[in-house]
Design a protein around this motif. Structure first.
Motif, PDB file in Angstrom:
ATOM      1  N   ASN B 280       0.872  -1.216   0.053  1.00  0.00           N
ATOM      2  CA  ASN B 280      -0.130   0.081  -0.045  1.00  0.00           C
ATOM      3  C   ASN B 280       0.830   1.205   0.050  1.00  0.00           C
ATOM      4  N   ARG B 281       1.911   1.418   0.651  1.00  0.00           N
ATOM      5  CA  ARG B 281       2.796   2.492   0.968  1.00  0.00           C
ATOM      6  C   ARG B 281       3.472   2.813  -0.311  1.00  0.00           C
ATOM      7  N   ARG B 282       3.815   1.733  -1.057  1.00  0.00           N
ATOM      8  CA  ARG B 282       4.357   1.848  -2.358  1.00  0.00           C
ATOM      9  C   ARG B 282       3.581   2.151  -3.381  1.00  0.00           C
ATOM     10  N   LEU B 283       2.281   1.872  -3.456  1.00  0.00           N
ATOM     11  CA  LEU B 283       1.213   2.347  -4.413  1.00  0.00           C
ATOM     12  C   LEU B 283       0.756   3.800  -4.096  1.00  0.00           C
ATOM     13  N   VAL B 284       0.712   4.200  -2.888  1.00  0.00           N
ATOM     14  CA  VAL B 284       0.417   5.552  -2.419  1.00  0.00           C
ATOM     15  C   VAL B 284       1.601   6.498  -2.712  1.00  0.00           C
ATOM     16  N   LEU B 285       2.908   6.149  -2.363  1.00  0.00           N
ATOM     17  CA  LEU B 285       3.778   7.114  -2.224  1.00  0.00           C
ATOM     18  C   LEU B 285       4.533   7.317  -3.896  1.00  0.00           C
ATOM     19  N   GLU B 286       4.184   6.215  -4.683  1.00  0.00           N
ATOM     20  CA  GLU B 286       4.581   6.338  -6.070  1.00  0.00           C
ATOM     21  C   GLU B 286       3.482   6.828  -6.947  1.00  0.00           C
ATOM     22  N   ASN B 287       2.348   7.059  -6.627  1.00  0.00           N
ATOM     23  CA  ASN B 287       1.204   7.384  -7.444  1.00  0.00           C
ATOM     24  C   ASN B 287       0.942   6.110  -8.690  1.00  0.00           C
ATOM     25  N   ASP B 288       1.147   4.891  -8.112  1.00  0.00           N
ATOM     26  CA  ASP B 288       1.013   3.914  -8.955  1.00  0.00           C
ATOM     27  C   ASP B 288      -0.458   3.427  -9.327  1.00  0.00           C
ATOM     28  N   VAL B 289      -0.724   2.841 -10.504  1.00  0.00           N
ATOM     29  CA  VAL B 289      -1.963   2.385 -10.980  1.00  0.00           C
ATOM     30  C   VAL B 289      -2.004   1.041 -11.238  1.00  0.00           C
ATOM     31  N   VAL B 290      -2.947   0.289 -10.776  1.00  0.00           N
ATOM     32  CA  VAL B 290      -3.252  -1.174 -10.996  1.00  0.00           C
ATOM     33  C   VAL B 290      -4.657  -1.209 -11.441  1.00  0.00           C
ATOM     34  N   PHE B 291      -4.942  -1.977 -12.644  1.00  0.00           N
ATOM     35  CA  PHE B 291      -6.249  -1.906 -13.013  1.00  0.00           C
ATOM     36  C   PHE B 291      -6.379  -3.325 -13.656  1.00  0.00           C
ATOM     37  N   GLY B 292      -7.459  -4.059 -13.963  1.00  0.00           N
ATOM     38  CA  GLY B 292      -8.123  -5.152 -14.656  1.00  0.00           C
ATOM     39  C   GLY B 292      -8.753  -4.926 -15.858  1.00  0.00           C
ATOM     40  N   THR B 293      -8.548  -5.581 -16.886  1.00  0.00           N
ATOM     41  CA  THR B 293      -9.291  -5.148 -18.061  1.00  0.00           C
ATOM     42  C   THR B 293      -9.550  -6.554 -18.761  1.00  0.00           C
ATOM     43  N   VAL B 294     -10.999  -6.830 -19.238  1.00  0.00           N
ATOM     44  CA  VAL B 294     -11.440  -8.028 -19.855  1.00  0.00           C
ATOM     45  C   VAL B 294     -12.387  -7.622 -20.855  1.00  0.00           C
ATOM     46  N   ASN B 295     -12.418  -8.628 -22.130  1.00  0.00           N
ATOM     47  CA  ASN B 295     -13.180  -8.281 -23.008  1.00  0.00           C
ATOM     48  C   ASN B 295     -13.101  -7.039 -24.090  1.00  0.00           C
ATOM     49  N   ALA B 296     -13.935  -6.867 -24.671  1.00  0.00           N
ATOM     50  CA  ALA B 296     -13.926  -5.706 -25.696  1.00  0.00           C
ATOM     51  C   ALA B 296     -15.126  -5.297 -26.367  1.00  0.00           C
ATOM     52  N   ASN B 297     -15.252  -4.161 -26.729  1.00  0.00           N
ATOM     53  CA  ASN B 297     -16.669  -3.611 -27.280  1.00  0.00           C
ATOM     54  C   ASN B 297     -16.329  -3.252 -28.741  1.00  0.00           C
ATOM     55  N   HIS B 298     -17.278  -2.834 -29.198  1.00  0.00           N
ATOM     56  CA  HIS B 298     -17.157  -2.594 -30.861  1.00  0.00           C
ATOM     57  C   HIS B 298     -16.219  -1.784 -31.151  1.00  0.00           C
ATOM     58  N   ARG B 299     -15.783  -0.637 -30.583  1.00  0.00           N
ATOM     59  CA  ARG B 299     -14.857   0.216 -31.057  1.00  0.00           C
ATOM     60  C   ARG B 299     -13.334  -0.382 -30.841  1.00  0.00           C
ATOM     61  N   HIS B 300     -13.309  -1.398 -29.850  1.00  0.00           N
ATOM     62  CA  HIS B 300     -12.082  -2.109 -29.836  1.00  0.00           C
ATOM     63  C   HIS B 300     -11.744  -3.076 -30.992  1.00  0.00           C
TER      64      HIS B 300
END
Lengths: 348, 348
Positions: B280-300
């Protein structure tokens, strides 16, 4: 002049002492100190756990949440003698990284920034201080002493600006927010959530003291207990405790598309057993976002002033649960059970 | 007509059988099947671990990565008989959530979507299939059979679109990418990283087979070993393994402002000991982003066609390491050591 100073990384070294008044350099504002807020970082520095003095010195003037009155300011800076001034904490390295060069020192990429009262530059717990004019904002007179809340509000203004940006990755907009932790940052995060029109829930551990009432008076709902009891499906969680178990609970228990914004820091290690594959599956299959945010830049200070300006001044005043003269700084640094924000009157 | 069908949640129930040809409803395109790609989800369904049949039936036509030729299409849909057609996998529930209603079924918030060949609607491993015309895209003739890669490419097109959005929270732009896992999704993620001009590193476990050469021919660098050895400071990690330890390593070892995009899924539990407070400290102090992505829609899907269209066709062709007739689907479902993407020729 009197200042609260410390030898960083040496416990029990903080004291109020007579030091030379600072001499403003070209581009600096000279400010008469008024109030400084005390936060967990100040306490860590006083405990010898954190901080760094300016180059070539042993001692550092403490204090980074501050408001004062300009004594003098360079022409053309928009700051006039007598103005209510809030100094900005972080300064880019003279050889800035790509973020700092663009004015986003809060997103610094090389860690070479300095921070007033924390790392490498004197803070504001002094009868007089200087700050670069482009690292100070003028607060409206109407805010008065409440301007001491601008710095913590700038942290949540940045956090919400980042949440807003994350939310724009999808077509829908968040409607329900959970704030974990009802300290000053958590309560200000809840204030900004309400200003965004969000259904807002706040989770803390205490059942007495001012926090439940402060939350209720925002039109938000106060909870104790588990994250899942507080709000089963928050679109956004603003995490303000830094407690590992709360952080993981917040990540594991939000609805598809949930955004978890981490702002809290806790010290020490906290080892937990975690099914990393399951956590990963959840993040992927639900398009979840987890991100950290720290510090604030110039535009977040302006956003903080804006947010505080439209808030109820009575409510903001209740966040300041104790106000002590500089001589009583030690009492200010001891957290009281019913404290939200303790401030030190450097002129008293 | 012949189709590859399965009784979902029953292992060893998949078989090629004669089924009634589908009857296109109003708004449907009738498509002559050509190729279907095989992925981990298909194998999970064949193993009885996943999937759901259409309402009122026991069996489901498998296959969701597909290309075929339109036999008939409603007027005004922009699809003509003979067109190379790629069907879109996910369909919103008839009572859509806010995301699905806006055409972002990939960001579905209530889980009530259906997915061709996976959940509730027949797939495309058949001599004929139907798909709603607004859930199909026309691929250029020049792409030919390589259009079977449009579906996996749509996953990475969405992933990169989301990474690009996340990156815009700061003033600087990513320059170095690490892709973990050199399967079809990882290699296509690396292709799109190179198309963005990023210095690209790809991490996998194998030292032989086609993967190292495919990575080198993108102008990217192939690595085996630990995440930290592969690339000490990636601005972006596109994680395509789903392996818990790799996911945590990717999160813990990026520079300030790092973005970790999770696309990989692994089955089963994988308990690790984690210092959650430190993470948590690492994510906060470094402004890090972690995100998940699945599937795709028409524009993808359109973005995927665009990305494949400007890629080297020879390189794309090397991603297809085996091509088997429908009757040999069982061999296609067995992963070979040197496989990247195995496709089934439903017309052969």
């Amino acid at each position: 002049m009197r200042a609260l100073t410390v030898e960083p990384r040496r416990a029990a070294s903080a004291r109020v002492e007579e030091v030379d008044a600072p001499v403003p350099g070209p581009g600096d504002v000279l400010v008469e100190g008024r109030l400084v807020g005390v936060c967990g970082t100040d306490r860590e520095i006083a405990d010898g756990a954190y901080g760094a003095p300016p180059d070539g010195r042993h001692r550092l003037v403490l204090g980074h949440e501050a408001v004062g009155r300009a004594v003098s300011a360079p022409d053309g800076t928009g700051i006039s003698p007598g103005d209510l001034v809030v100094p900005i904490v972080r300064r880019p390295d003279p050889v800035p990284c790509a973020s700092c060069a663009a004015g986003e020192w809060d997103m610094c990429r090389n860690g070479l920034y300095t921070e007033h009262g924390i790392k490498g530059v004197d803070g504001f717990a002094a009868e007089l201080f200087t700050v670069a004019a482009d690292h100070a904002v003028v607060a409206p007179e109407a805010l008065g002493d409440l301007a001491v809340l601008v710095e913590p509000a700038s942290i949540v203004a940045k956090a919400w600006a980042q949440v807003d940006h994350m939310a724009e990755r999808a077509s829908w907009r968040p409607q329900v927010a959970l704030v974990t932790g009802a300290g000053p940052v958590g309560l200000l995060a809840a204030l900004l959530a309400r200003q965004r029109g969000l259904e807002t829930h706040v989770l803390d551990v205490v059942t007495a003291g001012p926090k439940p009432g402060l939350v209720a008076d925002l039109g938000a709902t106060y909870h104790t207990g588990a994250v899942t009891d507080a709000c089963p499906a928050p679109d956004v969680v603003v995490e303000c405790t830094g407690v590992g178990a709360v952080v993981l609970d917040a990540i594991a228990h939000n609805p598809p598309g949930g955004i978890v914004c981490l702002t809290g820091l806790s010290s020490g290690a906290r080892t937990v057993e975690l099914d990393a594959a399951a956590l990963n599956r959840r993040l992927v299959l639900e398009n979840d976002v987890v991100f950290g945010t720290v510090n604030a830049n110039h535009r977040h200070y302006l956003a903080a002033i804006q947010a505080l300006g439209v808030a109820d001044a009575g409510w903001l005043g209740r966040l300041i649960t104790r106000r002590l003269p500089l001589a009583e700084w030690e009492a200010a640094f001891r957290s009281g059970t019913d404290d939200v924000k303790v401030v030190i009157d450097v002129a008293a």
